[in-house]
Design a protein around this motif. Structure first.
Motif: not given
Ligand code: A2P
Length: 332
Positions: A71, A13, A161, A36-37, A9-10
């Motif tokens: 996160s 926020a 977030g 991340a995604s 979740g790099a």
């Molecule tokens: P991404 O930026 O690629 O969507 P926040 O709490 O600020 O909303 O951030 C959520 C974090 O979790 C983001 O880094 C987001 O990545 C990541 N995330 C959301 N869905 C997935 C997923 N299916 N696999 C990996 N990371 C995810």
């Protein structure tokens, strides 16, 4: 030398601040993996002056990883836990998924560092509001025996977030421009408003966020009988949470004693000189590691000296999340 660290979740926020905090505190990182995604895969983030390419997180991402800071939300943590643990990495999880599990220590280093030893592959970061509260309350508890907390919170948009912070900024502009607003991250308009509703309502009328203050405080302070009643409120502030806390103790405690205890305690800074307009405020707590504590006074609604009122502000993204996770990694 050092550790192979992954941040899951790099791009979020909290994730962004986890990466910055690893760098600022000079955590011994051998290799850093940013996950991340698929949406973010291929983009880069800076770490110690170098570009690190963000990878799409998969079940295989954790081979060779020593410490995984998570996160990306509770569902993702639940899905990935078995793969992280099987790979031999320790998962430090910022979500609420495992906080109340008996085999998962829930840790704020200034409050209950010793609990970390009991981990079986997963350590949970507490709810941000609870973490900020307990940094100030735990030293008072150790000195005087805490019995009851009545709290009202003033929680920043960052708790929802990056999208929450973005919504506040965009909406403030829309309102000033006389445009219609379209709430997505929050249940109602947050700009120029406040919302006494964070997370879902339960049958007893409290929200899940409010019950976390009760359950997580009991677990971390090892006080199964602790009484906590809380009203959690979202306010149009970007990233530091504040809390008005009414505290009841087993023993007498004066404001002077409380100030001395807070001054000597780690992770909390005394800001308590009302005559000089000095008290905790979210803008002053923003980007600070320490929680600010002030407005300390004897509770005049009681006819004894066992009650105190205090006010705290702490950076939700740092002590409430990213910093606490990195401090847990440092303890490990
Ligand atoms: P991404 O930026 O690629 O969507 P926040 O709490 O600020 O909303 O951030 C959520 C974090 O979790 C983001 O880094 C987001 O990545 C990541 N995330 C959301 N869905 C997935 C997923 N299916 N696999 C990996 N990371 C995810």
């Amino acid at each position: 030398n050092g550790f192979n660290v992954a941040v899951a979740g790099a791009t979020g926020a909290v994730g962004v601040e986890m990466v910055k905090t690893l760098e600022k505190r000079n955590f011994p990182v051998k290799n850093l993996k940013l996950l991340a995604s698929a949406r973010s895969a291929g983009k880069t983030m800076k770490f110690k002056g170098e570009d690190v390419v963000i990878e799409e997180m998969t079940h295989d991402s954790f081979k060779g990883v020593d410490i995984a800071l998570f996160s990306a939300g509770g569902d993702i943590s639940r899905e990935y836990r078995p793969f992280v643990v099987e790979s031999g990495a320790v998962m430090i999880d910022n979500s609420s998924a495992f906080r109340m599990d008996d085999d998962v220590p829930l840790v704020v280093p200034e409050v209950n560092a010793e609990d970390i030893k009991l981990h079986k592959g997963v350590i949970a970061n507490p709810n941000c509001t609870t973490a900020i509260m307990l940094v100030a309350v735990a030293p008072l508890h150790r000195a005087k025996g805490l019995r009851r907390i009545v709290a009202a919170t003033y929680q920043a948009a960052s708790g929802a977030g990056a999208k929450g912070m973005h919504e506040l900024i965009v909406q403030a502009r829309e309102v000033l421009d006389g445009k219609a607003v379209n709430p997505v991250a929050f249940a109602h308009q947050i700009a120029f408003n406040l919302i006494p509703h964070i997370d879902a309502f339960k049958e007893n009328g409290y929200t899940k966020e409010e019950l976390k203050m009760l359950n997580e405080s009991r677990k971390m302070l090892h006080l199964p009988e602790l009484l906590v009643s809380c009203t959690c409120v979202r306010i149009p502030v970007l990233r530091a949470h504040s809390e008005a806390l009414n505290l009841e103790f087993e023993n007498d405690i004066t404001p002077e004693e409380a100030r001395a205890i807070i001054e000597a305690a780690p992770g909390v800074q005394l800001v308590d000189d009302p005559a000089d307009k000095r008290y905790p405020m979210p803008l002053d707590a923003t980007e600070k590691y320490d929680v600010l504590c002030g407005r300390i006074r004897q509770d005049i609604s009681r006819n004894d000296k066992r009650g105190l009122d205090i006010f705290v502000s702490g950076d939700q993204v740092l002590k409430g999340a990213a910093l606490n996770a990195v401090q847990i990694a440092e303890l490990l």
